[in-house]
Design an enzyme around this catalytic site. Structure first.
Site, PDB file in Angstrom:
ATOM      1  N   HIS A 107      55.293 -33.031  11.295  1.00  0.00           N
ATOM      2  CA  HIS A 107      55.799 -31.662  11.258  1.00  0.00           C
ATOM      3  C   HIS A 107      56.109 -31.133  12.654  1.00  0.00           C
ATOM      4  O   HIS A 107      56.942 -30.231  12.803  1.00  0.00           O
ATOM      5  CB  HIS A 107      54.801 -30.758  10.540  1.00  0.00           C
ATOM      6  N   HIS A 269      54.000 -40.906   2.422  1.00  0.00           N
ATOM      7  CA  HIS A 269      53.202 -40.639   1.228  1.00  0.00           C
ATOM      8  C   HIS A 269      52.375 -41.846   0.794  1.00  0.00           C
ATOM      9  O   HIS A 269      51.723 -41.795  -0.247  1.00  0.00           O
ATOM     10  CB  HIS A 269      54.110 -40.171   0.089  1.00  0.00           C
TER      11      HIS A 269
END
Length: 740
Positions: A107, A269
């Site tokens: 991020h 993920h």
């Protein structure tokens, strides 16, 4: 050229705060900006940020040198120790903070966008509002606090910007993944960056698309406060194919192709979990920027249950994707393709997907409660990789060859975390990979002797006698160098890519004239290089030297003898080393320095000038003096007379400022030419000048006029020339990282 159901993410945002400034925050004694009273007034704030005086280490601090002296192996060992040292105030999932650190690094870097080069990991902007309080960054404040002892130990030798990315790398390595490498060299900012993140006034809202659903302007994320896309689907609608469209658009605007998108989503993920133990309403407190002072910069305090561990609320989605959430594997790909996924809701009410096979209900170990197990989950954005035909082909290819998946993720992760650093010349450290990648905009190494002062004098003479005008040489040098963006350190004169596609075809570069100028400069280069087997000069250096020569000659015509500083050492890239699509993102929609403006510009001509100056790292005086000099040098992109407020074009004088501020001239709009203004003699009414808003703003804006007055004064001749020369050289050397 002047011509239905509220998505869980939105519910969390409302629960945390709307992020719209409350009226009580506008204290009676708080100073209001001029833009508060006069919203249309030009803001120069972008040109006043990140000043050297804001750096507590001082203007002479050399971070690259400090990082190079760091014991990188020891630092990585300390980070790895931190990853498994679970703290009671924020217990680690499965006893490992690795996935949290990966999300933090992702991020931090993931706000990068290709259209203007803004965002990215450099600067460590995730420490500051608004990024530190975006809904998509919920609870990443804890990741940075966990790393504080490491940062405290190494101090000035490791920036937060580097530490966040490095921690993501170490996290991956600690969980069995081989990374592609790591480069240090990201300096820290000391204040929030002034970036246009979107038109919205509330978090997790979307007013940034055109009628076709495409994102407007330079934006890349699909909603305010998101890094990329809504994991539940567009606007919370769990439609995988619509989600695939958003994914491709958003990631594409962050420089990723389909293969890189699949690799990043699948790789990211593979590890960790999402957190949505309970509904946020009544549980989750304010984000860091709105939290009480005693929270000491931490936000999202959860008062439900223990508030941490098994009770954690972050995105609102809940669960892990794989059976080994702290060990690298290809299980994500297997789960995605093997199971039939059905829509369900998390405990927090978020839309997510689980296998329809009840046998899968006990595959995933709980992150905190022993002997408790769960079904794997997928987001709508995960299912998109299966449902979209192009994404699915890549998933199947990766699944058939996990080693290909590993390499693709390694390279995509490296690109994600290094994209905004610019060329390899800025990389520092023992783990810089040796492989040269196309997106790094490679430039060949110099394998010859550089030209001497004597050679420079000889080349200047040849340039002067070439028949090229001052304006042509200045325009060409500016076109080459001003393609640089300090936002992501791309572009510039080095590489001479002004001679290659796509830059040699851009309208702003006046291709016909550019071709003529470059042909003559190439001839000068070829003749010089033919004379010596050892000493060579690049076209890039000749282009910049041509601009310097023109400025010296223009100053001499005004009675001032100057020497424009010039440092050889640029090299020439080839077309094969130049990605046309990637470089087209550098194509300016406006360049006020050349009086160029297009109808698809993001904002007004004056605002686009400030934006361009900001992308060149200029301050207000530098922008001002460059405008005055470029107009005097008759350097408009199309050789128009707009703003050339002098009777001696091509001569380096302060005439632009003198004549702009002359009260004998009165200005009015040109009724037959939108965006153009006519200057008439106040007494006779005779037309004297034509100008654009970019020109007139230096007399209209009180701040810019104050600086223009300095350069219009009777004693300003020498100062104007010296300041212009200094600012010009700064632009010419923006990409000369070897000189810094």
């Amino acid at each position: 050229m002047f011509k239905s159901t509220l998505p869980i993410a939105a519910a969390i945002s409302v629960a945390l705060t709307s992020m719209v400034l409350p009226a009580k925050a506008l204290a009676a004694n708080e100073a209001k900006t001029n833009q508060f009273w006069w919203p249309d007034q030009l803001s120069l704030s972008p040109l006043r940020q990140h000043g050297a005086e804001s750096n507590p280490y001082g203007e002479q601090f050399n971070y690259a040198k400090e990082f190079a002296s760091l014991d990188l192996a020891m630092l990585k060992k300390d980070i790895q120790t931190t990853l498994t040292d679970s703290k009671s105030w924020w217990p680690a999932d499965w006893g490992h903070y690795g996935p949290l650190m990966i999300r933090m690094a992702w991020h931090s870097a993931g706000v990068y966008r290709v259209h203007d080069g803004r965002g990215g990991a450099s600067g460590g902007q995730q420490r500051f509002a608004p990024l530190n309080s975006w809904p998509d960054n919920v609870n990443l404040d804890k990741a940075r606090r966990l790393l504080w002892p490491v940062k405290q130990k190494y101090g000035r030798k490791i920036s937060w910007a580097d530490l966040m990315v490095l921690s993501g790398n170490v996290a991956l390595e600690s969980m069995g993944f081989k990374t592609f490498g790591f480069a240090g060299g990201r300096t820290d900012d000391w204040e929030p960056d002034l970036v246009y993140w979107g038109p919205e006034t509330a978090m997790l809202s979307d007013k940034r698309r055109d009628k076709k659903g495409k994102l407007k302007g330079p934006l890349a994320a699909v909603e305010m406060g998101l890094i990329y896309v809504n994991p539940e689907g567009p606007h919370g609608k769990p439609d995988p194919l619509l989600a695939a469209n958003d994914i491709r658009m958003s990631f594409g605007r962050m420089a990723m192709n389909d293969e890189e998108i699949v690799a990043l989503l699948a790789g990211g993920h593979t590890l960790g979990k999402a957190h949505g133990a309970k509904k946020p309403n009544g549980c989750v407190g304010a984000e860091p920027a709105a939290a009480d002072i005693e929270a000491q910069g931490l936000g999202w305090k959860n008062k439900c249950g223990t508030g941490v561990g098994a009770d954690t609320i972050s995105s609102g989605l809940e669960g892990a994707w794989t059976v080994t959430p702290t060990q690298w594997s290809s299980n994500y790909l297997d789960n995605l393709m093997n199971f039939n996924w059905v829509l369900t809701k998390s405990p927090a009410g978020a839309k997510q997907w689980i296998p329809d096979n009840k046998a899968a209900a006990n595959l995933v170990p709980d992150a905190h409660i022993p002997n408790k197990r769960h079904a794997p989950i997928m987001f709508t954005t995960d299912i998109a990789l299966k449902e979209d035909p192009q994404f699915r082909k890549i998933v199947e290819r990766f699944r058939a060859d996990p080693t290909q998946f590993d390499l693709a993720f390694a390279k995509a992760w490296f690109k994600l975390t290094h994209r905004d650093m610019g060329p390899r010349a800025r990389y520092v450290g023992a783990e810089v990979p040796s492989e040269v990648l196309m997106w790094q905009d490679p430039i060949p190494a110099i394998n010859y002797q550089l030209i001497t002062d004597k050679d420079i004098k000889q080349l200047k003479k040849q340039i002067t006698n070439s028949g090229l005008t001052t304006s042509e040489l200045v325009r060409t040098a500016w076109a080459a160098a001003s393609s640089h963006r300090v936002t992501d350190m791309r572009g510039g004169a080095n590489g001479a890519r002004i001679n290659l596609e796509p830059q040699n075809s851009w309208a702003v570069n006046n291709p016909k004239e550019l071709g003529k100028v470059l042909a003559k400069l190439e001839g000068i280069q070829a003749r010089f290089n033919k004379k010596s087997a050892k000493t060579k000069v690049s076209l890039a250096d000749v282009i910049v030297l041509g601009g310097a020569t023109a400025i010296e000659n223009a100053a001499a015509k005004a009675g001032n003898r100057i020497t424009v500083p010039f440092s050889p050492g640029r090299a020439d890239a080839s077309q094969a080393q130049t990605n046309v699509k990637s470089f087209n993102y550098l194509k300016p929609k406006a360049d006020g320095f050349r009086n160029f403006y297009t109808d698809d510009s993001y904002s007004s001509p004056a605002e686009m000038l400030v934006d361009k100056a900001n992308s060149l790292g200029l301050n207000v005086p530098e922008m001002t003096v460059l405008i005055g000099g470029m107009r005097a040098l008759d350097a408009n992109y199309d050789a128009s007379s707009y703003g050339v407020l002098t009777n001696n074009p091509g001569v380096l004088t302060n005439d632009f400022f003198v004549n702009l501020l002359d009260m004998k001239t009165v200005w009015s709009k040109d009724k037959s030419n939108a965006g153009i203004y006519i200057g008439h003699d106040r007494a006779s009414g005779t037309e004297k000048w034509q100008a654009t808003p970019v020109d007139l703003i230096f007399g209209s804006s009180s701040e810019l006029r104050a600086i223009a007055e300095v350069y219009a004064s009777d004693d300003a001749d020498k100062k104007f020339i010296n300041d212009f020369t200094k600012a010009w050289v700064k632009v010419m050397q923006l990409d000369r990282f070897d000189l810094k």
